[in-house]
Design a protein around this motif. Sequence first.
Motif, mmCIF file in Angstrom:
data_model
loop_
_atom_site.group_PDB
_atom_site.id
_atom_site.type_symbol
_atom_site.label_atom_id
_atom_site.label_comp_id
_atom_site.label_asym_id
_atom_site.label_seq_id
_atom_site.Cartn_x
_atom_site.Cartn_y
_atom_site.Cartn_z
ATOM 1 N N SER A 189 -7.942 5.466 -14.183
ATOM 2 C CA SER A 189 -6.796 5.854 -15.015
ATOM 3 C C SER A 189 -7.247 6.479 -16.331
ATOM 4 C CB SER A 189 -5.870 4.647 -15.237
ATOM 5 O OG SER A 189 -5.430 4.164 -13.990
ATOM 6 N N SER A 222 -7.454 10.198 -18.414
ATOM 7 C CA SER A 222 -6.934 11.563 -18.421
ATOM 8 C C SER A 222 -7.581 12.400 -19.519
ATOM 9 C CB SER A 222 -5.417 11.557 -18.586
ATOM 10 O OG SER A 222 -5.080 10.987 -19.827
ATOM 11 N N ASN A 269 -8.341 7.785 -10.035
ATOM 12 C CA ASN A 269 -7.182 8.181 -10.851
ATOM 13 C C ASN A 269 -7.614 8.890 -12.140
ATOM 14 O OD1 ASN A 269 -4.497 8.477 -11.576
ATOM 15 N ND2 ASN A 269 -4.397 6.454 -12.547
HETATM 16 C C1 LIG Z 1 -3.149 6.782 -13.281
HETATM 17 O O1 LIG Z 1 -3.539 7.052 -14.606
HETATM 18 C C2 LIG Z 1 -2.470 7.316 -15.479
HETATM 19 C C3 LIG Z 1 -3.068 7.638 -16.834
HETATM 20 O O2 LIG Z 1 -3.839 8.797 -16.748
HETATM 21 C C4 LIG Z 1 -1.548 6.121 -15.542
HETATM 22 O O3 LIG Z 1 -0.443 6.404 -16.370
HETATM 23 C C5 LIG Z 1 -1.052 5.769 -14.156
HETATM 24 O O4 LIG Z 1 -0.303 4.587 -14.199
HETATM 25 C C6 LIG Z 1 -2.261 5.571 -13.239
HETATM 26 N N1 LIG Z 1 -1.779 5.376 -11.873
HETATM 27 C C7 LIG Z 1 -2.170 4.373 -11.116
HETATM 28 C C8 LIG Z 1 -1.611 4.343 -9.737
HETATM 29 O O5 LIG Z 1 -2.924 3.495 -11.519
#
Ligand SMILES: *[C@@H]1O[C@H](CO)[C@@H](O)[C@H](O)[C@H]1NC(C)=O
Length: 274
Positions: A171, A173, A208
């Motif tokens: 996660s 970005s 992610n």
């Molecule tokens: C993927 O990363 C984004 C932040 O870049 C986050 O908001 C989102 O919840 C994440 N999705 C999952 C499925 O963990």
Amino acid sequence: RLARRQSGRGRSWWWSDKFNRYGDIYKAPTALVVMNCTDVELSQFSSKNSPQMHISVSQSSKVHLTQLTTTAPWDSPNTDGVHIDRSQDVRVTRSTMGTGGECVSIGPGSRFVTVDGIVCGPGRAVSVGSLGRKGATESVEYIDVKNVQFINTSSGATIKTWQGGKGYARSISFTDINFTNVDRPVVINQFYADPYHVPNMGAVAVSNITYTNLKGTSRYRTAVEFYCSESGSCTNTHVNSVAITFPYGRAEALCQNAQGDTSGYVYPKIPCLR
Ligand SMILES: *[C@@H]1O[C@H](CO)[C@@H](O)[C@H](O)[C@H]1NC(C)=O
Ligand SMILES: *[C@@H]1O[C@H](CO)[C@@H](O)[C@H](O)[C@H]1NC(C)=O
Ligand SMILES: *[C@@H]1O[C@H](CO)[C@@H](O)[C@H](O)[C@H]1NC(C)=O
Ligand SMILES: *[C@@H]1O[C@H](CO)[C@@H](O)[C@H](O)[C@H]1NC(C)=O
């Protein structure tokens, strides 16, 4: 607020024989350490020629560093602008970083980190990692890097892990980034600093990861590198609107074992993503 002329006098440390680059033997001091703190705000702090890192944030939460200026020559070892580990809710904003290390390095145990509005160069990158050295279990999640301008840096938006490590980097970005003459603008490397590649050692899981609106110029032909392990641990990589050109010819992407998708205009084309 420190006057810029107060130098950290790093030169006597940088090239000394006693200084080990990974810090295992003698560790040169960091100019400013935020350790075990909650609710810290530091603004308009300038640091020049630190012996090692300019600022480190460790075992802390709710830290906001803003309007920092760090300067050190491009060849001063490990003079990271800001290094973060074992911390959460950390923001680094509106800062100018020139250094021989990473502009911002986001190490093990970092969660909910925002890096917003940085001019980086000379220096290495804004990087996540390195994670998983010597088989360690190390994790990082919820990292938001945006509005960063890289000028003449050796890397840019970077995630690096060692082979055989455990844990995750997820996660993360990178949004609204521009590159000017950057050696390796976009990198995921699951074999960071490993002298050779041992098959089936496993890897810190990278998932992610989202890149949105990246543009500019690469100093070399390979503008994007996703160098992932065969263990299938590079998943859900999303690339949206990227235009990174090579001024002297066609730009290329190296894509090994990464899984994910692209949307919008993406140049160079990234072959292993959908
Ligand atoms: C993927 O990363 C984004 C932040 O870049 C986050 O908001 C989102 O919840 C994440 N999705 C999952 C499925 O963990
Ligand atoms: C951090 O704070 C806790 C609780 O106040 C204390 O027990 C611990 O020793 C501190 N750690 C360091 C490295 O200062
Ligand atoms: C790069 O980004 C900065 C701010 O994020 C912006 O001010 C600048 O105009 C951009 N440069 C280019 C060439 O896009
Ligand atoms: C970037 O590097 C080029 C040469 O590669 C140099 O001409 C230019 O002045 C550098 N720019 C900055 C801002 O350091």
